[in-house]
Design an enzyme around this catalytic site. Structure first.
Site, PDB file in Angstrom:
ATOM      1  CG  LEU A 101      -2.055  -0.984   1.304  1.00 26.16           C
ATOM      2  CD1 LEU A 101      -2.775  -0.881   2.641  1.00 26.16           C
ATOM      3  CD2 LEU A 101      -3.033  -0.778   0.157  1.00 26.16           C
ATOM      4  CG  ASP A 102       0.430   4.255  -2.987  1.00 28.58           C
ATOM      5  OD1 ASP A 102       1.233   3.406  -3.426  1.00 28.58           O
ATOM      6  OD2 ASP A 102      -0.411   4.838  -3.702  1.00 28.58           O
ATOM      7  CE  LYS A 103       5.847   8.564   4.662  1.00 24.34           C
ATOM      8  NZ  LYS A 103       7.026   9.463   4.529  1.00 24.34           N
ATOM      9  CG  HIS A 211       1.086   5.465  -7.363  1.00 28.81           C
ATOM     10  ND1 HIS A 211       1.290   5.240  -6.025  1.00 28.81           N
ATOM     11  CD2 HIS A 211       2.281   5.848  -7.877  1.00 28.81           C
ATOM     12  CE1 HIS A 211       2.581   5.480  -5.733  1.00 28.81           C
ATOM     13  NE2 HIS A 211       3.195   5.841  -6.831  1.00 28.81           N
TER      14      HIS A 211
END
Length: 261
Positions: A101-103, A211
């Site tokens: 998962l993205d930050k 993303h």
């Protein structure tokens, strides 16, 4: 092998959880209640039960984690804290994250030391569905929703996205969302702009491009300000897990993934 380690590796619970189970008299070794977590057992000969159910030891572990925003999905990072900062040392040995998962994205993240489990969820040919809740600046009308669901271009050198599913779409203004969800926690705006359009909803995709959710919504004219993964395949985030907490998957949850191999 220590009894508490055996139970943790068998996905009965975290090391802390199983120590409590042992103290509470819920664990038996060869039909005898044991209250010492450090007891040495022979995992090949002794019969271990939890709540009178025989525990099978596979050496494989599976965890569900409720990821908070602000942490990198990696074991180590030179500049940022990572999701592994939340794991007890005895539970993190040998495990890896399933996908990422993205930050700034929250929600469901899985960990295991089982390559087959990882492959069943992440292999592109499996087309495993992933569901996200989003809040974004902008709006989605019927035309944009149809475009997102049928396939949308998110890059000049990429194929259009595979069919997706949008549901529970709600289009209001920033002021409404600030009152109902305190959206200012994620994105602050001057009161004079509280009439700016904001949209929320659930987007389900079956790919894992970098993303991807943000890029899909951007291609439809929306800028994501909050994103949370709700489910992967048949596994849904346990909403009783507080942010930064994790638990072992149940046997049914594990089998729901492995039986699709």
């Amino acid at each position: 092998m220590r009894l508490d380690k055996f139970l943790a590796e068998a996905s009965v619970g975290t090391r802390k959880d199983v120590r409590n189970y042992i103290k509470e008299g819920k664990v038996k070794v060869n039909d005898e209640v044991i209250i010492k977590a450090y007891l040495e057992i022979d995992e090949n000969k002794d019969v271990i039960t939890y709540l009178d159910d025989v525990v099978m030891h596979s050496g494989r572990v599976y965890y569900m984690f409720n990821k908070p925003a602000g942490y990198i999905t990696a074991r180590k990072d030179e500049f940022s804290k990572t999701v592994f900062d939340f794991f007890h040392e005895e539970n993190s040995e040998g495990i890896f994250h399933v996908g990422r998962l993205d930050k700034d994205t929250e929600g469901l993240l899985l960990f295991t030391n089982d390559g087959d489990f990882n492959n069943n969820l992440m292999c592109p040919e499996k087309h495993v569905k992933k569901r996200y809740f989003f809040i974004a600046l902008g709006f989605l009308d019927e035309t944009k929703i149809n475009l997102l669901e049928s396939g949308i271009s998110i890059g000049e050198d990429e194929d259009i996205t595979k069919p997706a599913k949008l549901d529970n779409v709600e289009c209001k203004d920033y002021g409404y969302f600030n009152e109902t969800t305190n959206v200012s926690k994620f994105y602050s705006m001057e009161p004079s702009r509280y009439d700016a359009p904001v949209v929320s909803g659930y987007l389900t995709i079956s790919e894992g491009r970098k993303h991807q959710v943000k890029r899909m919504l951007k291609a439809a004219g929306c800028y994501v300000i909050y994103l949370k993964r709700i489910s992967i395949g048949d596994l849904s985030l346990d909403e009783t897990l507080e942010m930064g907490q994790y638990r072992a998957l149940t046997e049914n949850e594990i089998n729901s993934v492995l039986r699709k191999s």
